[in-house]
Design an enzyme around this catalytic site. Structure first.
Site, PDB file in Angstrom:
ATOM      1  N   LEU A 242       0.846  -1.192   0.000  1.00 23.66           N
ATOM      2  CA  LEU A 242       0.000   0.000   0.000  1.00 23.66           C
ATOM      3  C   LEU A 242       0.883   1.245   0.000  1.00 23.66           C
ATOM      4  O   LEU A 242       1.812   1.337   0.804  1.00 23.66           O
ATOM      5  CB  LEU A 242      -0.901   0.033   1.241  1.00 23.66           C
ATOM      6  CG  LEU A 242      -1.910  -1.116   1.419  1.00 23.66           C
ATOM      7  CD1 LEU A 242      -2.579  -1.021   2.783  1.00 23.66           C
ATOM      8  CD2 LEU A 242      -2.950  -1.089   0.307  1.00 23.66           C
ATOM      9  N   HIS A 243       0.594   2.181  -0.902  1.00 24.93           N
ATOM     10  CA  HIS A 243       1.373   3.418  -0.903  1.00 24.93           C
ATOM     11  C   HIS A 243       0.608   4.636  -1.413  1.00 24.93           C
ATOM     12  O   HIS A 243       1.061   5.758  -1.247  1.00 24.93           O
ATOM     13  CB  HIS A 243       2.643   3.249  -1.736  1.00 24.93           C
ATOM     14  CG  HIS A 243       2.397   3.239  -3.221  1.00 24.93           C
ATOM     15  ND1 HIS A 243       1.944   2.108  -3.873  1.00 24.93           N
ATOM     16  CD2 HIS A 243       2.502   4.200  -4.162  1.00 24.93           C
ATOM     17  CE1 HIS A 243       1.809   2.390  -5.166  1.00 24.93           C
ATOM     18  NE2 HIS A 243       2.119   3.647  -5.374  1.00 24.93           N
ATOM     19  N   ARG A 244      -0.554   4.437  -2.037  1.00 23.12           N
ATOM     20  CA  ARG A 244      -1.252   5.583  -2.636  1.00 23.12           C
ATOM     21  C   ARG A 244      -1.877   6.474  -1.559  1.00 23.12           C
ATOM     22  O   ARG A 244      -2.402   5.976  -0.556  1.00 23.12           O
ATOM     23  CB  ARG A 244      -2.321   5.105  -3.624  1.00 23.12           C
ATOM     24  CG  ARG A 244      -1.713   4.459  -4.851  1.00 23.12           C
ATOM     25  CD  ARG A 244      -2.713   4.189  -5.948  1.00 23.12           C
ATOM     26  NE  ARG A 244      -2.042   3.541  -7.079  1.00 23.12           N
ATOM     27  CZ  ARG A 244      -1.435   4.195  -8.061  1.00 23.12           C
ATOM     28  NH1 ARG A 244      -1.444   5.516  -8.073  1.00 23.12           N
ATOM     29  NH2 ARG A 244      -0.832   3.546  -9.033  1.00 23.12           N
TER      30      ARG A 244
ATOM     31  N   ARG B  65       6.799   5.795   2.231  1.00 24.94           N
ATOM     32  CA  ARG B  65       5.684   6.742   2.349  1.00 24.94           C
ATOM     33  C   ARG B  65       4.714   6.318   3.444  1.00 24.94           C
ATOM     34  O   ARG B  65       4.129   7.142   4.139  1.00 24.94           O
ATOM     35  CB  ARG B  65       4.962   6.832   1.007  1.00 24.94           C
ATOM     36  CG  ARG B  65       3.733   7.694   1.021  1.00 24.94           C
ATOM     37  CD  ARG B  65       3.015   7.705  -0.314  1.00 24.94           C
ATOM     38  NE  ARG B  65       1.853   8.564  -0.230  1.00 24.94           N
ATOM     39  CZ  ARG B  65       1.882   9.879  -0.367  1.00 24.94           C
ATOM     40  NH1 ARG B  65       3.019  10.477  -0.617  1.00 24.94           N
ATOM     41  NH2 ARG B  65       0.783  10.592  -0.257  1.00 24.94           N
TER      42      ARG B  65
ATOM     43  N   ASP C  20      -2.323  -1.535  -4.045  1.00 25.27           N
ATOM     44  CA  ASP C  20      -2.868  -0.386  -4.764  1.00 25.27           C
ATOM     45  C   ASP C  20      -1.915   0.043  -5.876  1.00 25.27           C
ATOM     46  O   ASP C  20      -2.006   1.147  -6.404  1.00 25.27           O
ATOM     47  CB  ASP C  20      -3.191   0.777  -3.809  1.00 25.27           C
ATOM     48  CG  ASP C  20      -1.997   1.223  -2.977  1.00 25.27           C
ATOM     49  OD1 ASP C  20      -0.853   0.842  -3.298  1.00 25.27           O
ATOM     50  OD2 ASP C  20      -2.202   1.980  -2.003  1.00 25.27           O
TER      51      ASP C  20
END
Length: 363
Positions: A208-210, A243, A282
């Site tokens: 997950l990073h968005r 992030r 994502d």
């Protein structure tokens, strides 16, 4: 024929690598094709070392423009200035850009203003989400591109609808799959695999990073809670993106079946994916790799620029609402997930088709 190849980040080099290999192959067969590899420096990555280039079996870049950091506008401006100087000093017949990063758009603009042809690899893909910087990059690049190399029939149709003539569209396949297939024998078991007693098809990989998923701490916590609580205790391996790391740490999320690991190299990560039960992500690129590997994929996004992974492959777009996670995990755990197929031309030979086409056009 002279080609300038542009890369701005690690994924770009993975797309450029098979093109370099294809060029070297035709050179050995007596074709007069030369290339210059330019790294814009858009993303500084400590893993972008000599080892990285050796893994991909490509030489280090001929030039590094050093345009890392800054806002979107600052970075775009820096690349415009630096690449104009680079291209003026090293004229070429064609500038070839890949993907959808800022470097792709900026270098395409410079090339066209210097009356140099532009080829775009991965042309025509669209999420139709203008909140994504990548979508802006795709649209601007494709509006001034001369040659469009596409990964899918969906991309072909997007280009035709925007007014691109069919004689400039070349359906060649997916260069990322070229890299995946070329590196498959080199996939390496991560050091933690045996330490965690992981078994083939006995764990789930999560990335997950968005911003829509990770920037709001409470939402990130709900997403992860829904995942770890609805997989019947199956281990969830989470290579955490920088992030995401700080927000995640502040949330204090813990679960007996959740294992946080450092970001992995290409060979280690794809070993993990190849042997897992499913991927929850994502990312866009991972959905392509899971489709080719036949691994179920749950994408936590409201849109995708890779609809072929859904229409043909193993991917499902389940949105960003945490409430949508359990029904889809129930389907996965019960063995009801679709089998999927591999899209046309995702066969490891896309780069060869690109170079063959360029030779026909320029030699």
């Amino acid at each position: 024929m002279k080609i300038t190849l542009i890369a701005g980040a690690r994924p770009n080099f993975m797309k450029i690598a098979p093109i370099i290999h294809a060029i070297k192959s035709v050179q050995q067969n007596g074709k007069n094709v030369q290339y210059r590899l330019v790294h814009t420096g858009q993303h500084y990555d400590e893993k972008m070392s000599d080892t990285f280039f050796k893994q991909l079996n490509i030489p280090p870049p001929d030039a590094n423009l050093g345009c890392g950091g800054g806002t979107q506008a600052e970075q775009t401006a820096a690349i415009l200035i630096a690449f104009e100087q680079e291209l003026t000093a090293n004229p070429t017949d064609l500038v070839l850009v890949v993907g959808d990063v800022t470097s792709t758009m900026a270098c395409a603009i410079v090339a066209k203003k210097l009356n140099t042809d532009v080829a775009h690899v991965e042309a025509g893909i669209r999420s139709f989400d203008l909140t994504m910087p990548e979508e802006i990059n795709r649209m601007v690049t494709d509006s001034i591109t001369d040659l469009f190399f596409t990964t899918s029939t969906f991309a072909n149709e997007n280009l035709k609808k925007s007014g691109v003539s069919e004689d400039r569209i070349f359906f060649v396949g997916n260069v990322m799959i070229d890299t995946l297939m070329a590196n498959k024998p080199k996939f390496t078991k991560p050091v933690f695999f045996d330490e965690l007693n992981l078994k083939e098809k006995g764990y789930i990989v999560m990335t997950l990073h968005r911003p829509a998923n990770v920037d709001q701490g409470e939402k990130l916590k709900r997403l992860i809670d829904e995942i770890v609580n609805n997989v019947e205790g199956i281990p969830v391996i989470f290579p955490i993106h920088p992030r995401t790391a700080k927000i995640f740490t502040d949330l204090g999320i813990k679960a007996d079946n959740l294992f946080i690991v450092d970001p992995l190299g290409y060979h280690e990560f794809n070993y993990l994916v190849q042997n897992c039960k499913a991927v929850i992500t994502d990312s866009g690129g991972i959905t392509e790799e899971t489709t080719v590997m036949g691994i179920p994929c749950l994408t936590l996004r409201d849109n995708t620029e890779r609809p072929e992974t859904i229409e043909i492959g193993t991917n499902m777009l389940i949105g960003t609402n945490p409430a949508s996670i359990k029904p889809n995990l129930d389907k996965l755990i019960s063995g009801e997930w679709k089998k999927g197929d591999i899209p046309p031309f995702w066969d490891g030979h896309a780069a060869e088709r690109i170079v063959d086409q360029l030779i026909k056009l320029y030699n």
